[in-house]
Design an enzyme around this catalytic site. Structure first.
Site, PDB file in Angstrom:
ATOM      1  CD  GLU A 314       7.146  10.678 -12.561  1.00 19.73           C
ATOM      2  OE1 GLU A 314       7.331  10.338 -11.533  1.00 19.73           O
ATOM      3  OE2 GLU A 314       7.731  10.101 -13.581  1.00 19.73           O
ATOM      4  CD  GLU A 416       3.752   8.992 -10.310  1.00 16.50           C
ATOM      5  OE1 GLU A 416       4.614   8.127 -10.470  1.00 16.50           O
ATOM      6  OE2 GLU A 416       3.220   9.620 -11.237  1.00 16.50           O
TER       7      GLU A 416
END
Length: 520
Positions: A314, A416
């Site tokens: 991320e 995710e």
């Protein structure tokens, strides 16, 4: 991913529930190998039975109306009372082979079932549920293999009073559909959970190896994070090596997620490992290469070569702050390329992914990858985190995935996603999502709601044009509540805040949401 806080984001419109319908009467054959009136323009507004189509059931609930996605009209299913209706068209004269139905759909949710179906094509009926999009159109696909020369295209609703769907611009074309290559889950928490007494069970309650349970449901990839020197000793090189043996022994592929930190790295924090504190850019570049090469080479040496690698987790704001932040793209590019070089030096066939959060943010994703490309960053695959309670609607993520795949010519995947099956907590820490107001409207915090979420996200990825939708990873399938297995590696008393989004329930049994691993 980990957010030890409550976050409120844009909410998604209601979801349909997916109950099976009894087959309606067979339609009359249409002597055509392409769809007639696929955009529902013939006949104008209020046409009771669209030209070229047939209807069964409560036919008053199926009609055309103004407001097409591209043209002037669309198909609508709606009634002020409960209804069950099917709008269908049979194609004949089809050459044997693989076909793909594509349609643009909208739904207000709440139905017992709402789906597109291909039946009578020579094999089992194929279906795709209509995800909920509210006012935003979504593209979905239904693949099928035709062997008997004919195939029926059907739009099906089993609905409550006031439920509605729209369908428009269908195409039925030749072409193989490979489906999703990646049907995975992150299982990074598993070793610590098991060491703290974690038990995993089948749906019937029989204790079993959780990887065997997941694999039997259809999971084919495992994602495992690696930290440099975590406080609790888990998610380090040794534990990744041991878990990789179990993953590969079950016939699954392995994604290694490098955080380049001693704890969680995400858009809000990209802290250097303690061992790298004080290192300047040149040394950090060497650190990234050496660490990446060391872990991946050890995996290769034991016969469990990584199939995919994430260089960073991320990394919207970069990694290894401050040297690797997006305020200094030249240095960030150097760090990312160091990870890429190390991965390819160990195994040229290993795919290298770059992973951002905010999967519904097309403009932000464009900006980041435009910068990466202009600075010569090398990568094979693009991964995006997408949580519907934070990252926008399914329309938003479809727009982002489609744009990203086309703009950069790379496969894309949801690295995710997750959804709660209940709201209450099993440990001492309140769950990150624990209020009705935080849920995506129409997706209840129930096993059925969790299942539909996973299936609908998979359908969006499957519909990425050009076959560039690689797949989906659930996060974090095995992170059930166990004393000592909390979110903070430095605090054994911390809870995890995520057990209500795992794929095992509070009795440790496999949840129905595992059925999404069987997605095409």
């Amino acid at each position: 991913m980990f957010h030890p806080r409550r976050t409120l984001r844009a909410l998604l419109p209601p979801l349909v529930a997916g109950l099976t319908l009894t087959a309606l009467p067979a339609p009359a054959a249409t002597a055509a190998s392409t769809l007639t009136n696929a955009g529902f323009e013939a006949g104008g507004t209020g046409t009771a039975t669209p030209a070229g189509w047939s209807e069964s059931g409560d036919t008053h609930a199926s009609y055309t109306e103004a407001g097409g996605r591209d043209g002037g009209h669309r198909l609508a299913h709606w009634s002020a009372s409960a209804y069950r209706v099917e709008t269908h068209q049979q194609l004949t004269g089809l050459a044997a082979g693989d076909y793909r139905l594509t349609a643009w759909v909208r739904s207000g949710g709440g139905q017992n079932a709402a789906h597109l179906a291909l039946r009578g094509c020579g094999g089992a009926e194929q279906r795709t549920d209509l995800p909920v999009s509210g006012s935003g159109w979504l593209r979905i696909v239904v693949p099928v293999t035709v062997t008997g020369g004919r195939c029926t295209v059907a739009v099906v609703s089993d609905a409550n009073a006031g439920n509605w769907i729209n369908v428009d611009d269908l195409t039925f074309e030749r072409g193989a559909t490979a489906g999703l290559a990646v049907k995975g889950a992150d299982i990074s928490s598993l070793p610590k959970s098991e060491d703290r007494g974690g038990v995993y069970r089948t749906t019937s309650g029989t204790a079993a190896d959780p990887l065997a349970v997941l694999r039997s449901a259809g999971m084919n990839h495992a994602r495992v994070k690696v930290w440099v020197d975590p406080a609790d000793g888990y998610n380090d090189k040794a534990h990744v090596l041991a878990l990789a043996k179990r993953v590969k022994a079950r016939g699954m592929k392995l994604l290694v997620d490098f955080h380049y930190s001693d704890a969680w790295a995400d858009p809000g924090k990209q802290n250097k490992p303690a061992a790298w504190a004080g290192h300047g850019y040149e040394q950090l570049r060497k650190d990234v290469y050496d660490h990446t090469h060391d872990v991946l080479n050890a995996l290769k040496a034991q016969g469990t070569t990584a199939d995919m690698v994430q260089v960073g987790n991320e990394i919207n704001g970069g990694m290894l702050w401050d040297e690797g932040s997006t305020s200094n793209w030249a240095q960030l590019a150097g760090l990312l390329n160091a990870g890429h070089s190390a991965a390819k030096a160990v195994s040229p066939s290993t795919s290298v992914a770059l992973h951002l959060a905010e999967g519904g943010d097309r403009d932000g994703t464009r900006w980041w990858f435009d910068q990466a490309v202009s600075h010569g960053v090398r990568f094979d695959v693009i991964g995006l985190s997408y949580y519907g309670y934070w990252h926008g609607t399914l329309h938003d993520v479809q727009t982002t995935l489609d744009d990203t795949a086309a703009r950069y010519g790379k496969p894309v995947f949801v690295a995710e996603t997750a959804y709660p099956f209940r709201l209450d907590s099993e440990d001492g820490l309140e769950n990150i999502i624990d209020r009705e107001s935080e849920l995506v409207p129409g997706y209840p915090a129930t096993p059925a709601g969790q299942t539909r979420w996973m299936n609908d996200v998979a359908s969006i990825v499957e519909a990425v044009p050009g076959g560039r939708g690689l797949g989906v990873f659930h996060w974090e399938a095995t992170w059930t509540a166990r004393d000592g297995n909390g979110w903070d590696p430095a605090d054994p008393s911390s809870g995890n805040g995520w057990e209500n989004q795992a794929l095992f329930d509070y009795q440790d049994r496999a949840l129905p949401a595992m059925e999404w691993f069987g997605h095409r």
